[in-house]
Design a protein around this motif. Structure first.
Motif: not given
Length: 91
Positions: A25-26, A30-31, A35-38, A82-85
């Motif tokens: 994961v990069f 933006v995020n 959001h990344v944790i969830d 990816i679907d989560a942006g």
């Protein structure tokens, strides 16, 4: 006898390469951390502390291997991330 050893070694190398894939994961600008944790909790089935640690590594190092496994196991997780942006790839 040597031929059998070479066959077994070749088979083991093939197995190791298939199981040795990593889901990376990069970082982006933006995020949010939350959001990344969830997303890691939902998609990769991480415990909260593991997802938090990965997120900090992503933030400070630019990327993190969040999961290891076969390509077939990692592909749906990569697609979910990816679907989560969030940018991710399998290496």
């Amino acid at each position: 006898m040597s031929y059998q050893f070479e066959q077994e070694e070749s088979l083991l190398v093939g197995i190791k390469e298939e199981e040795g894939r990593g889901l990376i994961v990069f970082n982006d600008e933006v995020n949010s951390f939350d959001h990344v944790i969830d997303t890691l909790i939902k998609v990769c089935k991480h415990e909260r502390i593991q997802a938090e640690q990965c997120t900090y590594i992503i933030h400070f190092k630019g990327k993190c291997e969040v999961k290891k496994g076969t390509y077939d196991d990692l592909k749906p997780m990569k697609d979910g991330i990816i679907d989560a942006g969030i940018n991710a790839s399998i290496v």
